[in-house]
Write an enzyme that holds these catalytic residues in place. Structure first.
Site, short mmCIF file in Angstrom:
data_model
loop_
_atom_site.label_atom_id
_atom_site.label_comp_id
_atom_site.label_asym_id
_atom_site.label_seq_id
_atom_site.Cartn_x
_atom_site.Cartn_y
_atom_site.Cartn_z
N ARG A 63 1.75 -37.59 25.94
CA ARG A 63 2.91 -37.26 26.76
C ARG A 63 4.05 -38.21 26.46
NH1 ARG A 63 2.44 -38.51 32.98
NH2 ARG A 63 3.22 -40.48 32.20
N HIS A 110 4.69 -30.45 39.71
CA HIS A 110 3.58 -29.87 38.98
C HIS A 110 2.26 -30.42 39.49
CE1 HIS A 110 4.72 -33.51 36.67
NE2 HIS A 110 3.45 -33.61 36.35
N HIS A 112 3.28 -33.20 42.34
CA HIS A 112 4.14 -34.38 42.15
C HIS A 112 5.17 -34.11 41.06
CE1 HIS A 112 1.24 -34.74 38.88
NE2 HIS A 112 2.12 -35.52 38.26
N ASP A 136 7.03 -36.61 37.89
CA ASP A 136 6.72 -37.86 37.21
C ASP A 136 7.84 -38.89 37.41
OD1 ASP A 136 4.46 -36.60 36.26
OD2 ASP A 136 5.36 -36.10 34.32
#
Ligand SMILES: [Fe+2]
Length: 383
Positions: A349, A333, A186, A188
């Site tokens: 993150r 990723h 996917h 983000d």
């Protein structure tokens, strides 16, 4: 696409939870050193928004994104001269930098790092001494920091998302056969009006064995396509959807729906000027203007090209205290869950949203721009 199960919990506007599972020691030490207030529990859980239109209203107006990489000097000399070592990890994707602390970079070095991330797609820094606050400051330098309406965050620091698989496992059962959302390919936050640019994941705690993350290059995936096939998808639009579903206020009985936005299937990176394939199996739902069967056939082919060519991918072995900064505009990723929850993993993150995706037919591919085309390789007409 798999349809989302009905999740009754989204109708709860619950008080923020105090989670009780133990923080791994390196995470606790890092957060304590950073002065993060843990007295009300960790992490902070925002109340979940109820309805689809509430979520659509978040960041619903376009803003001007000034890309740090686009203003950097191409030589990147301020960054490279300060590093003790710069190593490309594969031919097409991934670079590791040694001898620098991200928290100490000058603005010029930050700009040059953004360009390097755009060119190499993902850049790694091991042995980083960086607090969530410093990570947030770097993210703000790179764009509008995404504050998620419902995922776990570092208390007192909206925009610093907690990536803690043990916590996620308390909410959704995971297993060898069903390893969870991040273990699928996917990108983000593709459903945003201005989707994610640079994501910075700092993992303070990692398993001794397993837990690698894989990235694949969208520049190279595009270049794996024949020039004639590229013409079929160039300029096409697709529907990109959110990970989380929400209820439709006007029709709540029909169950949760995803946020959807339309973006180009092939986009151009503003710093490099190179074309990249911009699809991912998890969140790209359908191509605009095609029948479902036609769209599925093309998208499945593109997903297969992107996911199936190991020469355009990187598999990274984490060590504690490593930062990875990748560009969601030019990568997909996949977080490998092969450690099966047997060891703790914890990180923070910060994602910087970037420009509204755009396509430019005249833009070159990466290998065209760098003069890397194989001899005799067919070059598309007009380029
Ligand atoms: Fe991700």
């Amino acid at each position: 696409m798999p349809s989302a199960p009905i999740d009754n919990s989204i109708v709860d506007v619950a008080e923020p939870r105090k989670d009780t599972i133990g923080l791994p020691e390196p995470a606790l030490a890092r957060l304590t050193k950073a002065g993060v207030d843990l007295s009300n529990g960790y992490p902070y859980r925002p109340s979940r928004p109820l309805y689809l239109d509430d979520v659509y209203r978040i960041r619903s107006k376009e803003w001007k994104h000034d890309d740090a990489g686009a203003r950097a000097h191409k030589s990147k000399s301020a960054l490279f001269s300060a590093a003790t070592k710069v190593t490309d990890l594969t031919t097409h994707i991934g670079t590791e930098i040694e001898g620098l602390q991200l928290k100490d970079l000058t603005d010029q070095q930050k700009d040059e790092l953004a360009l390097l991330i755009a060119e190499r797609s993902v850049v790694f820094f091991r042995n980083q001494d960086i607090s969530p606050q410093q990570q947030l400051a770097l993210g703000r330098y790179y764009g509008e920091v995404e504050v998620h309406p419902q995922v776990a965050q570092v208390p007192g620091h909206p925009g610093v998302t907690v990536i803690w698989p043990d916590l996620q496992a308390t909410e959704r059962s995971v297993s060898f056969r069903q390893p969870g959302g991040a273990s699928r390919w996917h990108s983000d936050l593709v459903h945003e009006l201005q989707p994610a640019g640079i994501t910075h994941l700092h993992n303070d705690t990692v398993p001794p064995v397993g837990g690698d993350t894989l990235w694949a290059s969208g520049y190279s995936a595009y270049e794996k396509l024949s020039p004639d096939f590229r013409k079929i998808i160039d300029g096409k639009l697709a529907v990109y959807r959110s990970a989380h579903p929400y209820l439709d206020r006007s029709n709540p009985d029909c169950g949760p729906k995803h946020i959807e936005r339309v973006h180009p299937l092939v986009r151009v990176h503003p710093a490099t000027g190179w074309k990249a394939l911009w699809v991912n199996r998890t969140f790209t739902d359908r191509i605009v203007g095609l029948d479902r069967g036609e769209s599925d056939a093309i998208l499945n082919y593109l997903f297969g090209v992107y996911e199936g060519n190991v020469d355009i991918q990187l598999r990274f072995k984490w060590t504690p205290g490593t930062s990875a900064l990748w560009d969601n505009r030019v990568t997909i990723h996949n977080a490998n869950w092969d450690y099966g929850g047997k060891y703790p993993r914890h990180g923070t993150r910060v994602t910087s949203l970037a420009e509204k995706p755009y396509f430019d037919d005249a833009a070159p591919t990466r290998r065209q721009a760098l003069g890397l085309l194989d001899e005799g390789e067919l070059i598309p007409d007009g380029q």
